[in-house]
Design a protein around this motif. Structure first.
Motif, PDB file in Angstrom:
ATOM      1  N   SER A  32      -1.083  19.376  12.622  1.00  0.00           N
ATOM      2  CA  SER A  32      -1.865  18.160  12.861  1.00  0.00           C
ATOM      3  C   SER A  32      -3.054  18.074  11.921  1.00  0.00           C
ATOM      4  N   VAL A  33      -3.753  19.188  11.739  1.00  0.00           N
ATOM      5  CA  VAL A  33      -4.900  19.204  10.822  1.00  0.00           C
ATOM      6  C   VAL A  33      -4.435  18.943   9.393  1.00  0.00           C
ATOM      7  N   ALA A  34      -3.317  19.561   9.000  1.00  0.00           N
ATOM      8  CA  ALA A  34      -2.803  19.362   7.645  1.00  0.00           C
ATOM      9  C   ALA A  34      -2.376  17.914   7.423  1.00  0.00           C
ATOM     10  N   LEU A  35      -1.708  17.317   8.398  1.00  0.00           N
ATOM     11  CA  LEU A  35      -1.250  15.928   8.247  1.00  0.00           C
ATOM     12  C   LEU A  35      -2.412  14.938   8.248  1.00  0.00           C
ATOM     13  N   VAL A  36      -3.409  15.174   9.073  1.00  0.00           N
ATOM     14  CA  VAL A  36      -4.586  14.298   9.057  1.00  0.00           C
ATOM     15  C   VAL A  36      -5.323  14.444   7.722  1.00  0.00           C
ATOM     16  N   GLY A  37      -5.378  15.664   7.191  1.00  0.00           N
ATOM     17  CA  GLY A  37      -5.981  15.876   5.876  1.00  0.00           C
ATOM     18  C   GLY A  37      -5.232  15.123   4.784  1.00  0.00           C
ATOM     19  N   CYS A  38      -3.904  15.178   4.823  1.00  0.00           N
ATOM     20  CA  CYS A  38      -3.096  14.421   3.849  1.00  0.00           C
ATOM     21  C   CYS A  38      -3.334  12.926   3.986  1.00  0.00           C
ATOM     22  N   LEU A  39      -3.442  12.450   5.215  1.00  0.00           N
ATOM     23  CA  LEU A  39      -3.704  11.029   5.446  1.00  0.00           C
ATOM     24  C   LEU A  39      -5.063  10.618   4.885  1.00  0.00           C
ATOM     25  N   ILE A  40      -6.062  11.449   5.079  1.00  0.00           N
ATOM     26  CA  ILE A  40      -7.404  11.138   4.570  1.00  0.00           C
ATOM     27  C   ILE A  40      -7.407  11.115   3.044  1.00  0.00           C
ATOM     28  N   VAL A  41      -6.762  12.098   2.429  1.00  0.00           N
ATOM     29  CA  VAL A  41      -6.704  12.146   0.958  1.00  0.00           C
ATOM     30  C   VAL A  41      -5.954  10.938   0.414  1.00  0.00           C
ATOM     31  N   ALA A  42      -4.807  10.610   0.998  1.00  0.00           N
ATOM     32  CA  ALA A  42      -4.015   9.473   0.516  1.00  0.00           C
ATOM     33  C   ALA A  42      -4.771   8.164   0.682  1.00  0.00           C
ATOM     34  N   THR A  43      -5.451   8.005   1.793  1.00  0.00           N
ATOM     35  CA  THR A  43      -6.197   6.768   2.037  1.00  0.00           C
ATOM     36  C   THR A  43      -7.401   6.652   1.111  1.00  0.00           C
ATOM     37  N   SER A  44      -8.090   7.757   0.881  1.00  0.00           N
ATOM     38  CA  SER A  44      -9.285   7.688   0.031  1.00  0.00           C
ATOM     39  C   SER A  44      -8.915   7.482  -1.440  1.00  0.00           C
ATOM     40  N   GLN A  45      -7.785   8.037  -1.891  1.00  0.00           N
ATOM     41  CA  GLN A  45      -7.380   7.853  -3.287  1.00  0.00           C
ATOM     42  C   GLN A  45      -6.834   6.449  -3.534  1.00  0.00           C
ATOM     43  N   ASN A  46      -6.281   5.845  -2.512  1.00  0.00           N
ATOM     44  CA  ASN A  46      -5.633   4.554  -2.681  1.00  0.00           C
ATOM     45  C   ASN A  46      -6.576   3.391  -2.409  1.00  0.00           C
ATOM     46  N   GLY A  47      -7.696   3.626  -1.791  1.00  0.00           N
ATOM     47  CA  GLY A  47      -8.641   2.559  -1.532  1.00  0.00           C
ATOM     48  C   GLY A  47      -8.442   1.863  -0.201  1.00  0.00           C
ATOM     49  N   GLY A  48      -7.738   2.453   0.707  1.00  0.00           N
ATOM     50  CA  GLY A  48      -7.552   1.876   2.024  1.00  0.00           C
ATOM     51  C   GLY A  48      -6.128   2.049   2.518  1.00  0.00           C
ATOM     52  N   SER A  49      -5.936   1.754   3.787  1.00  0.00           N
ATOM     53  CA  SER A  49      -4.616   1.953   4.394  1.00  0.00           C
ATOM     54  C   SER A  49      -3.719   0.730   4.267  1.00  0.00           C
ATOM     55  N   GLN A  50      -4.237  -0.375   3.757  1.00  0.00           N
ATOM     56  CA  GLN A  50      -3.453  -1.600   3.648  1.00  0.00           C
ATOM     57  C   GLN A  50      -2.646  -1.673   2.361  1.00  0.00           C
ATOM     58  N   LYS A  51      -2.884  -0.762   1.437  1.00  0.00           N
ATOM     59  CA  LYS A  51      -2.168  -0.754   0.163  1.00  0.00           C
ATOM     60  C   LYS A  51      -1.081   0.311   0.176  1.00  0.00           C
ATOM     61  N   ALA A  52      -0.054   0.093  -0.629  1.00  0.00           N
ATOM     62  CA  ALA A  52       1.042   1.067  -0.724  1.00  0.00           C
ATOM     63  C   ALA A  52       0.590   2.285  -1.516  1.00  0.00           C
ATOM     64  N   PHE A  53       1.094   3.442  -1.127  1.00  0.00           N
ATOM     65  CA  PHE A  53       0.789   4.685  -1.831  1.00  0.00           C
ATOM     66  C   PHE A  53       2.072   5.171  -2.490  1.00  0.00           C
ATOM     67  N   PHE A  54       2.044   5.340  -3.803  1.00  0.00           N
ATOM     68  CA  PHE A  54       3.217   5.766  -4.553  1.00  0.00           C
ATOM     69  C   PHE A  54       3.114   7.255  -4.859  1.00  0.00           C
ATOM     70  N   PHE A  55       4.141   8.005  -4.461  1.00  0.00           N
ATOM     71  CA  PHE A  55       4.210   9.416  -4.823  1.00  0.00           C
ATOM     72  C   PHE A  55       4.665   9.573  -6.257  1.00  0.00           C
ATOM     73  N   TYR A  56       5.610   8.729  -6.649  1.00  0.00           N
ATOM     74  CA  TYR A  56       6.184   8.826  -7.990  1.00  0.00           C
ATOM     75  C   TYR A  56       6.630   7.435  -8.407  1.00  0.00           C
ATOM     76  N   ASN A  57       6.322   7.066  -9.619  1.00  0.00           N
ATOM     77  CA  ASN A  57       6.716   5.772 -10.139  1.00  0.00           C
ATOM     78  C   ASN A  57       7.512   6.012 -11.408  1.00  0.00           C
ATOM     79  N   GLY A  58       8.805   5.688 -11.381  1.00  0.00           N
ATOM     80  CA  GLY A  58       9.639   5.950 -12.541  1.00  0.00           C
ATOM     81  C   GLY A  58      10.910   5.125 -12.510  1.00  0.00           C
ATOM     82  N   ASP A  59      11.768   5.395 -13.479  1.00  0.00           N
ATOM     83  CA  ASP A  59      13.029   4.680 -13.612  1.00  0.00           C
ATOM     84  C   ASP A  59      14.036   5.217 -12.590  1.00  0.00           C
TER      85      ASP A  59
END
Length: 83
Positions: A32-59
């Protein structure tokens, strides 16, 4: 004196399903702590929870997107199984 204390501690330690329940609680808290940490990092890097977060962008024709998709789904299944 220390041996007596250790023997008493061992005598009152949990066994069987109680030990398994304690281990499961520790795993649940850690995950739970690890997943909440991942959620916080993903949200802070992306600028909010309303935008899509891309792990990988490629062909899509390369096959790497398919492999990454498979690995991420396996990771999600492993985490959900542990919880």
């Amino acid at each position: 004196m220390d041996k007596l204390n250790l023997l008493k501690l061992y005598q009152y330690s949990s066994t069987g399903w109680k030990r398994a329940a304690k281990v499961n609680c520790v795993v649940l808290i850690f995950m739970s702590v690890a997943l909440v940490g991942c959620l916080i990092v993903a949200t802070s890097q992306n600028g909010g929870s309303q935008k899509a977060f891309f792990f990988y962008n490629g062909d899509c024709d390369e096959g790497t997107v398919s492999r990454i998709n498979t690995v991420l789904h396996l990771l999600i299944n492993i985490i959900s199984t542990l919880m």
